[in-house]
Design an enzyme around this catalytic site. Structure first.
Site, PDB file in Angstrom:
ATOM      1  N   ILE A 169      11.848 115.745  84.994  1.00 35.19           N
ATOM      2  CA  ILE A 169      11.130 116.997  84.722  1.00 35.19           C
ATOM      3  C   ILE A 169       9.623 116.810  84.769  1.00 35.19           C
ATOM      4  O   ILE A 169       8.867 117.749  84.555  1.00 35.19           O
ATOM      5  CB  ILE A 169      11.531 117.573  83.354  1.00 35.19           C
ATOM      6  CG1 ILE A 169      11.272 116.556  82.235  1.00 35.19           C
ATOM      7  CG2 ILE A 169      12.976 118.016  83.361  1.00 35.19           C
ATOM      8  CD1 ILE A 169      11.548 117.102  80.841  1.00 35.19           C
ATOM      9  N   ALA A 197       6.191 113.631  85.741  1.00 35.25           N
ATOM     10  CA  ALA A 197       5.733 112.254  85.959  1.00 35.25           C
ATOM     11  C   ALA A 197       4.465 112.060  85.149  1.00 35.25           C
ATOM     12  O   ALA A 197       3.463 112.718  85.388  1.00 35.25           O
ATOM     13  CB  ALA A 197       5.475 112.002  87.448  1.00 35.25           C
ATOM     14  N   GLU A 234       8.165 108.180  84.631  1.00 33.03           N
ATOM     15  CA  GLU A 234       8.797 109.479  84.762  1.00 33.03           C
ATOM     16  C   GLU A 234       9.257 110.010  83.405  1.00 33.03           C
ATOM     17  O   GLU A 234       9.510 109.258  82.467  1.00 33.03           O
ATOM     18  CB  GLU A 234      10.004 109.380  85.698  1.00 33.03           C
ATOM     19  CG  GLU A 234       9.621 109.071  87.135  1.00 33.03           C
ATOM     20  CD  GLU A 234      10.826 108.836  88.016  1.00 33.03           C
ATOM     21  OE1 GLU A 234      10.887 109.434  89.094  1.00 33.03           O
ATOM     22  OE2 GLU A 234      11.687 108.043  87.635  1.00 33.03           O
ATOM     23  N   ASP A 272      -6.969 116.484  70.421  1.00 26.77           N
ATOM     24  CA  ASP A 272      -6.711 117.061  71.745  1.00 26.77           C
ATOM     25  C   ASP A 272      -5.788 118.265  71.613  1.00 26.77           C
ATOM     26  O   ASP A 272      -4.822 118.407  72.346  1.00 26.77           O
ATOM     27  CB  ASP A 272      -6.104 116.009  72.674  1.00 26.77           C
ATOM     28  CG  ASP A 272      -6.091 116.469  74.136  1.00 26.77           C
ATOM     29  OD1 ASP A 272      -6.833 117.419  74.464  1.00 26.77           O
ATOM     30  OD2 ASP A 272      -5.343 115.897  74.928  1.00 26.77           O
TER      31      ASP A 272
END
Length: 952
Positions: free
Chosen positions: A595, A597, A602, A714
């Site tokens: 779903i 990378a 991955e 973040d």
């Protein structure tokens, strides 16, 4: 990269056909002459001039091509004002499976884009424009390009047609073929490769080709086979005298000691004659010889009267080059000239084999026997060498040392018991060890006894010499205690070194009464002792209990506030992972589909099947092969952080895989993915109440983190995940990730990367990250949510954003944003961080708004020219838009061009007359698109520049 090989080369050196008023002209620029296709019929009405290329064959896999144009457009101001003039021309394309020659039909061509110049050529000078346009979704064998002039003065200098491709490459010994880059909708194209010759991989190597023609995120690592080493991008044989035992990226190594390598390409070096390797030795290690015999075996007999002796010896002179030397002891007993194993009766301390020390104690020896002890030295290759020697029909070298001993001392007395007793007699027996052997001389015993009394000045002893291990003694006083001592005698009649003393008492005349009295007295004493011990413990317990006991007795105090622990404070990061995360066996994880990378590898969707639990859908982050230890620690640090959090609005860590080759982080699966992308895909589909509910969940998660003294640093909509219930959860706790894909996404200082658009000004300027700076970021997330995923500050550069914020500019209210929500945003963006609300205050306010939905009906003031950041209310040169398609392209709504054309809306005057119902009637149904077009029309009616507020 750009591929010009196998290109659809028809370039405009190319031969073009179908010239309607286009002419081939010769021009001079910087002293050089060149040819161009030119048209300049500005004085004539109804211009429709076409220029078409020859047939351009398409590579089957290249569905997306780029057209780079160099052209000159003359300024309309250089003509008489009465002359109708334009400064744009159009690019068209038409697909075909065969060359149609010079046949030309305008209806077969589809418009790609209107091309407007950046540089306008005056009457006396030339300014060359360069534009690159994309033609996507090509599917047939070839195509034509065509250029339409509708009244401009334009010269077409060159056309370059190309596609982007990832060139053939060798990465980590894996060969990947040239691959045409995918379209924008297919950002990553997976490509399978194969290992170079003499290399291998546990899984098929793969890599991704980006839309820009660059290779990224290789998965699967090829390594040179045993006997081969990496040289550049190839695997070459090890030279004679060198070897490589396993598949790896390492170099061939010299053969170790006592081995020989005679051939090239060796996976190991065999041992020389007389040298061996143990089965547990690494094949890369040296070979070793046998140890020599132990030295100086000595039997110390000072304790023989107790049936023991101490054997000691010195290590071998030569250990054969090994450190795993052990010793074994073998015992033989000899009678009548015949020797046989001593059997299991003999005891060795600590053991008879596997000894690492050079001594052993031997016990349970029998008297009057000859013993022979053999001590052998062994190493890890002893058995292996013996087998090798047997196959070679020659015995291994002896490594044993022998000593003999005649054991003559008497046995020891092990126990004494009363067989029978009366008022005046006692019958006694005793055991000896070891038992006398057959044909051994008889053992004599000395028994000594006396009456136990307090008068130590005069003591009378009775001594008996016996030849059996039992005796009955009579004529004793009733109810009197006696002390008995017995020991074995040596062969010369002297007492042995081992004896035992016991006390026994004759019966009283009133035995039953004495026994009953003793029982009652014992019971009373027992009760008193138990009571005293219980009372003592209770008092002692009260005396020890103090303030600390009171603290720990309180349930609230037993559950102190949990505080975040930075895993980077651990000297060994692996300890932090094991402390905060649950280890999962990889057999419990099933990968289903890629779903995404990430930076480290991955990301899969999968199923977690833990025995005793219901199957759970999970997201699985993997670590690509070939990682460094630092990359592994950075990868797992996110798990060490997530594992400390337990909250419904924080992404849940299911566990990690660290004890196996492929490290993984397993989290709960969020079906709807990242919040920003989800909102963009559902623009306008949610009410303000639903959006505020999402924000409330994010705020609750951030309050939990703030209470734990954790600063996210973040917080952005891209780092919020959404499940099927529209529940939002804070995620992305990694500290070594790439914060954004595009170069403008971060601003790099000496301390690392900062996501400028989401970061508080003090954090940008001084790297001062606090919960207050997270509150600023939450305000930006609020704006993203209410704007359905719009990019904060639109296309402004990072430097423009920083400058605007410092000059007190704040993002305007999004469309249909409730006034109360926008006011909360502005509070989050206060310059003084001490005045910003805390996350607890934010949660309380959002709860209040959700409890009173009517409070969301008051909408904040909205300026369409600023709030949706329309590129312009006019064309690129400041003049009004010349066509409907040009206007739609500027607001990124070009997919509705045909809707406007079919409805007969073909000029901007008609657009300005449209109302909301008219927009719906031409087929614009999505609420977000409807609003964007409607507000753009509203902005077009006011010719004030939309960009003036951003002139910072």
């Amino acid at each position: 990269m750009l591929s010009l090989s196998d290109i659809f080369v028809a370039a405009f050196i190319l031969i073009c056909v179908v010239l309607f008023q286009w002419e081939v002209v010769q021009k001079t620029l910087n002293g050089s002459q060149f040819y161009a296709y030119s048209v300049c019929n500005v004085g004539e009405p109804e211009q429709d001039n076409w220029l078409r290329t020859t047939f351009i064959q398409r590579r089957p896999s290249a569905s997306r091509i780029f057209v780079e144009l160099q052209f000159i457009v003359r300024d309309c101001n250089s003509f008489d004002a009465s002359v109708p003039c334009k400064e744009t021309f159009n690019l068209f394309t038409s697909e075909s499976d065969a060359d149609v020659g010079t046949t030309f039909r305008k209806g077969q061509f589809k418009k790609v884009v209107t091309i407007a110049p950046d540089e306008i050529t005056s009457k006396n000078g030339m300014r060359i424009n360069t534009e690159t346009k994309v033609v996507d979704n090509l599917s047939r064998k070839g195509f034509y390009l065509a250029f339409q002039d509708i009244g401009a003065c334009v010269a077409l200098l060159s056309v370059k047609v190309y596609y982007k491709a990832c060139t053939a490459t060798v990465e980590s010994l894996a060969r990947f073929p040239e691959t045409v880059a995918g379209s924008e909708n297919q950002a990553l194209r997976e490509v399978k490769g194969e290992c170079v010759e003499n290399a291998q991989s546990e899984e098929v190597p793969r890599i991704y080709c980006t839309a820009d023609g660059e290779w990224v995120v290789q998965v699967g690592h090829c390594q040179c086979k045993p006997g081969y080493e990496k040289v550049g991008d190839t695997c070459q044989e090890c030279q004679p005298g060198f070897f490589k035992a396993a598949s790896s990226d390492g170099k061939c190594e010299p053969c170790p000691a006592n081995t020989q390598g005679l051939e090239a390409g060796a996976a190991f070096c065999p041992c020389m004659d007389g040298f061996y390797q143990a089965p547990t030795d690494p094949i890369t290690g040296p070979c070793s010889g046998l140890p020599t015999a132990p030295r100086d075996l000595v039997a110390t007999t000072t304790q023989l009267s107790a049936g023991k002796l101490l054997l000691s010896w010195s290590p071998p002179d030569d250990t054969g080059g090994r450190s795993d030397i052990t010793y074994s002891v073998e015992c033989q007993s000899c009678e009548g000239g015949a020797c046989r194993p001593c059997g299991e009766k003999i005891r060795y301390e600590p053991a008879s084999a596997g000894l690492t020390l050079t001594r052993v104690t031997v016990s349970e020896l029998d008297a009057h026997l000859n013993y022979t002890f053999i001590v052998e030295a062994h190493s890890g290759v002893s058995m292996f060498a013996g087998q090798a020697s047997a196959r070679a029909h020659k015995p291994p070298s002896t490594s044993a040392l022998t000593t003999s001993l005649h054991y003559t001392d008497p046995p020891k007395i092990t126990s004494m018991t009363v067989i029978e007793k009366s008022v005046t007699s006692l019958s006694l027996s005793w055991d000896v060890s070891p038992r006398p052997r057959l044909h051994a001389p008889p053992i004599r015993y000395e028994l000594t006894y006396r009456k136990k009394d307090d008068n130590l000045d005069v003591t009378t002893y009775t001594v008996l010499i016996l030849e059996k291990s039992s005796v009955q003694i009579s004529e004793l006083a009733p109810g009197t205690a006696y002390l008995f001592r017995v020991q074995a005698l040596s062969s010369d009649g002297s007492p042995g070194g081992s004896s035992i003393e016991e006390q026994y008492e004759t019966l009283h005349e009133s035995t039953s009464a004495s026994i009953l009295a003793a029982a009652v007295g014992g019971a009373v004493i027992g009760i008193l002792i138990c009571s005293f011990v219980s009372l003592f413990r209770k008092r002692n317990s009260h005396s020890r209990q103090g303030a600390e006991d009171n603290y720990f007795s309180s349930p609230e105090q037993l559950k102190p506030l949990k505080t975040y622990v930075d895993p980077h404070t651990y000297e060994d990061p692996n300890v932090a992972v094991l402390k905060f995360a649950t280890e999962i066996h990889p057999s419990h994880i099933t990968k289903q589909k890629v779903i995404g990378a990430g930076e480290f590898g991955e990301v899969y969707r999968g199923i977690l099947k833990v025995p005793g639990r219901k199957d759970v859908a999970v997201a699985i982050k993997t670590l690509k092969p070939g990682y460094t230890e630092k990359q592994r620690q950075d990868f797992l640090s996110e798990a060490s952080i997530m594992g400390q959090f337990t909250h419904q609005n924080i992404i849940r860590l299911e566990g990690v895989v660290t004890k196996f080759k492929h490290a993984m982080i397993v989290t709960e699966y969020m079906e709807n993915g990242a919040l920003d992308r989800y909102l963009k895909d559902h623009d306008g589909e949610f009410s303000s109440f639903q959006l505020v509910g999402m924000l409330r969940g994010i705020a609750a998660g951030m309050k939990y983190l703030s209470d734990m003294s954790y600063v996210h640093r973040d917080l952005a909509a891209r780092n919020i995940l959404v499940n099927n219930n529209l529940e939002c959860k804070v995620s992305d706790f990694g500290l070594s990730r790439v914060l954004e894909d595009d170069p403008e996404g971060t601003y790099t200082t000496s301390g690392g990367k900062i996501p400028i658009r989401w970061t508080a000004p003090e954090a940008i300027a001084y790297r001062k990250f606090t919960s207050a700076s997270d509150v600023w970021s939450f305000g930006i997330v609020m704006w993203e949510v209410m704007a359905f995923g719009e990019r904060p500050y639109w296309d402004m550069s990072n430097h423009e954003v920083m400058k605007a914020i410092n000059e007190a500019f704040r993002l305007p209210a999004p469309m249909d944003c409730p006034s109360a929500v926008y006011q909360l945003m502005l509070q989050c963006w206060l310059q003084d961080r001490s005045k910003r609300p805390r996350f607890g205050d934010i949660v309380s306010l959002l709860d209040k708004l959700l409890r009173s939905p009517d409070s969301l009906k008051t909408i904040a003031d909205f300026d369409p020219r600023v709030s949706i950041r329309l590129p312009s209310t006019s064309g690129s040169d400041g003049s009004p838009f010349r066509s409907v398609s040009e206007w739609l392209e500027s607001i990124k709504m070009s997919q509705y061009s045909e809707n406007f054309t079919c409805a007969g809306i073909i000029n901007m005057d008609q657009v300005l007359q449209m109302k909301n119902e008219d927009i719906k009637n031409i087929g614009v149904r999505l609420p977000g698109h409807l609003k964007r077009i409607a507000y753009s029309i509203l902005g077009l009616k006011d010719q004030t520049s939309t960009l003036s507020v951003f002139a910072v």
